[in-house]
Design a protein around this motif. Structure first.
Motif, PDB file in Angstrom:
ATOM      1  N   ALA A  14      31.776  50.104   0.628  1.00 50.63           N
ATOM      2  CA  ALA A  14      30.400  49.609   0.573  1.00 50.63           C
ATOM      3  C   ALA A  14      29.518  50.423   1.512  1.00 50.63           C
ATOM      4  O   ALA A  14      29.896  50.729   2.642  1.00 50.63           O
ATOM      5  CB  ALA A  14      30.345  48.136   0.958  1.00 50.63           C
ATOM      6  N   ARG A  15      28.358  50.773   1.018  1.00 44.57           N
ATOM      7  CA  ARG A  15      27.379  51.476   1.842  1.00 44.57           C
ATOM      8  C   ARG A  15      26.720  50.470   2.773  1.00 44.57           C
ATOM      9  O   ARG A  15      26.545  49.306   2.430  1.00 44.57           O
ATOM     10  CB  ARG A  15      26.329  52.128   0.937  1.00 44.57           C
ATOM     11  CG  ARG A  15      25.259  52.851   1.697  1.00 44.57           C
ATOM     12  CD  ARG A  15      24.269  53.519   0.783  1.00 44.57           C
ATOM     13  NE  ARG A  15      23.200  54.108   1.578  1.00 44.57           N
ATOM     14  CZ  ARG A  15      22.172  54.747   1.067  1.00 44.57           C
ATOM     15  NH1 ARG A  15      22.063  54.889  -0.240  1.00 44.57           N
ATOM     16  NH2 ARG A  15      21.238  55.247   1.850  1.00 44.57           N
ATOM     17  N   ALA A  21      25.214  45.362   4.583  1.00 41.66           N
ATOM     18  CA  ALA A  21      25.945  45.931   3.444  1.00 41.66           C
ATOM     19  C   ALA A  21      25.043  46.069   2.225  1.00 41.66           C
ATOM     20  O   ALA A  21      24.149  45.254   1.994  1.00 41.66           O
ATOM     21  CB  ALA A  21      27.130  45.044   3.094  1.00 41.66           C
ATOM     22  N   VAL A  22      25.272  47.112   1.464  1.00 46.41           N
ATOM     23  CA  VAL A  22      24.617  47.326   0.172  1.00 46.41           C
ATOM     24  C   VAL A  22      25.744  47.288  -0.852  1.00 46.41           C
ATOM     25  O   VAL A  22      26.487  48.253  -1.003  1.00 46.41           O
ATOM     26  CB  VAL A  22      23.860  48.668   0.138  1.00 46.41           C
ATOM     27  CG1 VAL A  22      23.265  48.923  -1.227  1.00 46.41           C
ATOM     28  CG2 VAL A  22      22.784  48.698   1.214  1.00 46.41           C
ATOM     29  N   LEU A  23      25.869  46.148  -1.523  1.00 43.18           N
ATOM     30  CA  LEU A  23      27.000  45.913  -2.425  1.00 43.18           C
ATOM     31  C   LEU A  23      26.578  46.018  -3.881  1.00 43.18           C
ATOM     32  O   LEU A  23      25.423  45.741  -4.226  1.00 43.18           O
ATOM     33  CB  LEU A  23      27.568  44.516  -2.161  1.00 43.18           C
ATOM     34  CG  LEU A  23      28.100  44.288  -0.748  1.00 43.18           C
ATOM     35  CD1 LEU A  23      28.362  42.818  -0.513  1.00 43.18           C
ATOM     36  CD2 LEU A  23      29.357  45.088  -0.536  1.00 43.18           C
ATOM     37  N   PRO A  24      27.501  46.383  -4.774  1.00 41.88           N
ATOM     38  CA  PRO A  24      27.189  46.415  -6.201  1.00 41.88           C
ATOM     39  C   PRO A  24      26.957  45.001  -6.734  1.00 41.88           C
ATOM     40  O   PRO A  24      27.546  44.040  -6.251  1.00 41.88           O
ATOM     41  CB  PRO A  24      28.430  47.032  -6.842  1.00 41.88           C
ATOM     42  CG  PRO A  24      29.417  47.257  -5.782  1.00 41.88           C
ATOM     43  CD  PRO A  24      28.846  46.828  -4.478  1.00 41.88           C
ATOM     44  N   ILE A  25      26.071  44.880  -7.714  1.00 44.52           N
ATOM     45  CA  ILE A  25      25.777  43.581  -8.334  1.00 44.52           C
ATOM     46  C   ILE A  25      25.724  43.727  -9.849  1.00 44.52           C
ATOM     47  O   ILE A  25      25.597  44.823 -10.373  1.00 44.52           O
ATOM     48  CB  ILE A  25      24.438  42.988  -7.825  1.00 44.52           C
ATOM     49  CG1 ILE A  25      23.259  43.906  -8.171  1.00 44.52           C
ATOM     50  CG2 ILE A  25      24.494  42.698  -6.345  1.00 44.52           C
ATOM     51  CD1 ILE A  25      21.906  43.292  -7.930  1.00 44.52           C
ATOM     52  N   LYS A  26      25.822  42.589 -10.527  1.00 45.68           N
ATOM     53  CA  LYS A  26      25.561  42.538 -11.963  1.00 45.68           C
ATOM     54  C   LYS A  26      24.065  42.274 -12.085  1.00 45.68           C
ATOM     55  O   LYS A  26      23.581  41.271 -11.589  1.00 45.68           O
ATOM     56  CB  LYS A  26      26.311  41.381 -12.624  1.00 45.68           C
ATOM     57  CG  LYS A  26      27.800  41.424 -12.486  1.00 45.68           C
ATOM     58  CD  LYS A  26      28.436  40.191 -13.101  1.00 45.68           C
ATOM     59  CE  LYS A  26      28.057  38.985 -12.268  1.00 45.68           C
ATOM     60  NZ  LYS A  26      28.827  37.782 -12.564  1.00 45.68           N
ATOM     61  N   LEU A  34      24.473  49.862  -7.264  1.00 41.78           N
ATOM     62  CA  LEU A  34      25.537  50.177  -8.219  1.00 41.78           C
ATOM     63  C   LEU A  34      25.754  48.925  -9.061  1.00 41.78           C
ATOM     64  O   LEU A  34      25.696  47.806  -8.547  1.00 41.78           O
ATOM     65  CB  LEU A  34      26.819  50.554  -7.482  1.00 41.78           C
ATOM     66  CG  LEU A  34      26.770  51.828  -6.654  1.00 41.78           C
ATOM     67  CD1 LEU A  34      28.051  51.982  -5.856  1.00 41.78           C
ATOM     68  CD2 LEU A  34      26.557  53.029  -7.546  1.00 41.78           C
ATOM     69  N   LEU A  35      26.002  49.107 -10.335  1.00 43.54           N
ATOM     70  CA  LEU A  35      26.121  47.959 -11.217  1.00 43.54           C
ATOM     71  C   LEU A  35      27.580  47.644 -11.504  1.00 43.54           C
ATOM     72  O   LEU A  35      28.404  48.539 -11.669  1.00 43.54           O
ATOM     73  CB  LEU A  35      25.372  48.215 -12.523  1.00 43.54           C
ATOM     74  CG  LEU A  35      23.871  48.423 -12.387  1.00 43.54           C
ATOM     75  CD1 LEU A  35      23.255  48.699 -13.753  1.00 43.54           C
ATOM     76  CD2 LEU A  35      23.207  47.224 -11.745  1.00 43.54           C
ATOM     77  N   ILE A  36      27.861  46.359 -11.584  1.00 42.30           N
ATOM     78  CA  ILE A  36      29.178  45.877 -11.990  1.00 42.30           C
ATOM     79  C   ILE A  36      29.109  45.656 -13.492  1.00 42.30           C
ATOM     80  O   ILE A  36      28.237  44.926 -13.979  1.00 42.30           O
ATOM     81  CB  ILE A  36      29.540  44.562 -11.272  1.00 42.30           C
ATOM     82  CG1 ILE A  36      29.630  44.783  -9.766  1.00 42.30           C
ATOM     83  CG2 ILE A  36      30.841  43.991 -11.824  1.00 42.30           C
ATOM     84  CD1 ILE A  36      29.844  43.513  -8.969  1.00 42.30           C
ATOM     85  N   THR A  37      29.991  46.290 -14.228  1.00 42.20           N
ATOM     86  CA  THR A  37      29.944  46.184 -15.690  1.00 42.20           C
ATOM     87  C   THR A  37      30.694  44.975 -16.215  1.00 42.20           C
ATOM     88  O   THR A  37      30.416  44.502 -17.311  1.00 42.20           O
ATOM     89  CB  THR A  37      30.510  47.460 -16.340  1.00 42.20           C
ATOM     90  OG1 THR A  37      31.819  47.688 -15.831  1.00 42.20           O
ATOM     91  CG2 THR A  37      29.615  48.653 -16.042  1.00 42.20           C
ATOM     92  N   ASP A  38      31.671  44.470 -15.459  1.00 42.38           N
ATOM     93  CA  ASP A  38      32.431  43.296 -15.884  1.00 42.38           C
ATOM     94  C   ASP A  38      31.585  42.047 -15.644  1.00 42.38           C
ATOM     95  O   ASP A  38      31.369  41.638 -14.497  1.00 42.38           O
ATOM     96  CB  ASP A  38      33.745  43.216 -15.109  1.00 42.38           C
ATOM     97  CG  ASP A  38      34.609  42.035 -15.537  1.00 42.38           C
ATOM     98  OD1 ASP A  38      34.264  41.368 -16.533  1.00 42.38           O
ATOM     99  OD2 ASP A  38      35.631  41.787 -14.875  1.00 42.38           O
ATOM    100  N   LEU A  39      31.108  41.440 -16.707  1.00 44.58           N
ATOM    101  CA  LEU A  39      30.218  40.280 -16.582  1.00 44.58           C
ATOM    102  C   LEU A  39      30.924  39.043 -16.039  1.00 44.58           C
ATOM    103  O   LEU A  39      30.264  38.103 -15.596  1.00 44.58           O
ATOM    104  CB  LEU A  39      29.565  39.971 -17.927  1.00 44.58           C
ATOM    105  CG  LEU A  39      28.668  41.076 -18.488  1.00 44.58           C
ATOM    106  CD1 LEU A  39      28.123  40.681 -19.845  1.00 44.58           C
ATOM    107  CD2 LEU A  39      27.554  41.398 -17.524  1.00 44.58           C
TER     108      LEU A  39
END
Length: 181
Positions: A14-15, A21-26, A34-39
């Motif tokens: 994580a950046r 923290a800068v975390l990926p999200i849907k 950054l995008l999470i592709t798993d819904l």
């Protein structure tokens, strides 16, 4: 009984901007995340919504990692959203609430390091101007996604009115703080 902490504190890749923290999200909103592709996978927005009611009962919160700092910002934003919705005498319907909170999520707000950010004692400022702008854009995207998911949960029962089980927390302040929006 201690407060609930983020499960993303130990995320290695994580950046972090400052110490947040800068975390990926849907997300269906544009932004630098950054995008999470798993819904079906959970993200920090789901975690903030799940932990909001339990954590809003606590006045103290021990920060155990950079994801906890992001969690604090999101929980305080949820609290401000509920206060915004309860400010009107007539509760808004789902569509009005979505418009109101989406507008609220993109309004100008302070980030860690700004003079008017209420939690500067717990947050480090961004290292440079570009990182600060990246954090602001990320928080706008996360706030938009959080507002959209909050409205879905508030109006999940289909009555056209916000859930009383969520609106009961409008007067509770996590850590006795507010983001000051």
């Amino acid at each position: 009984m201690p407060a609930y902490h983020s499960a993303y504190n130990n995320t290695e890749d994580a950046r972090a901007v400052g110490n947040t923290a800068v975390l990926p999200i849907k997300s269906k909103f544009r932004g630098p995340s950054l995008l999470i592709t798993d819904l079906n996978a959970a993200d920090i927005v789901d975690e903030a919504l799940d932990l909001f009611r339990a954590n809003s009962l606590f006045r103290n919160f021990e920060i155990k990692g950079p994801a906890d700092r992001l969690l604090i910002i999101l929980i305080l934003f949820i609290s401000d959203c509920l206060a915004k919705l309860s400010a009107s005498k007539v509760p808004p319907n789902q569509q009005e609430a979505y418009k109101l909170l989406n507008t609220f999520s993109v309004d100008a707000f302070p980030i860690p390091g700004d003079a008017n950010f209420n939690l500067n004692a717990h947050f480090a400022p961004a290292g440079n101007r570009a990182d600060g702008e990246f954090l602001r854009q990320y928080l706008i995207q996360v706030r938009q996604e959080l507002a959209a998911r909050l409205v879905e949960r508030l109006y999940a029962d289909g009555t056209g009115k916000p859930s009383k089980w969520w609106m009961a927390f409008t007067k509770r302040r996590f850590m006795n703080r507010s983001l000051g929006n």
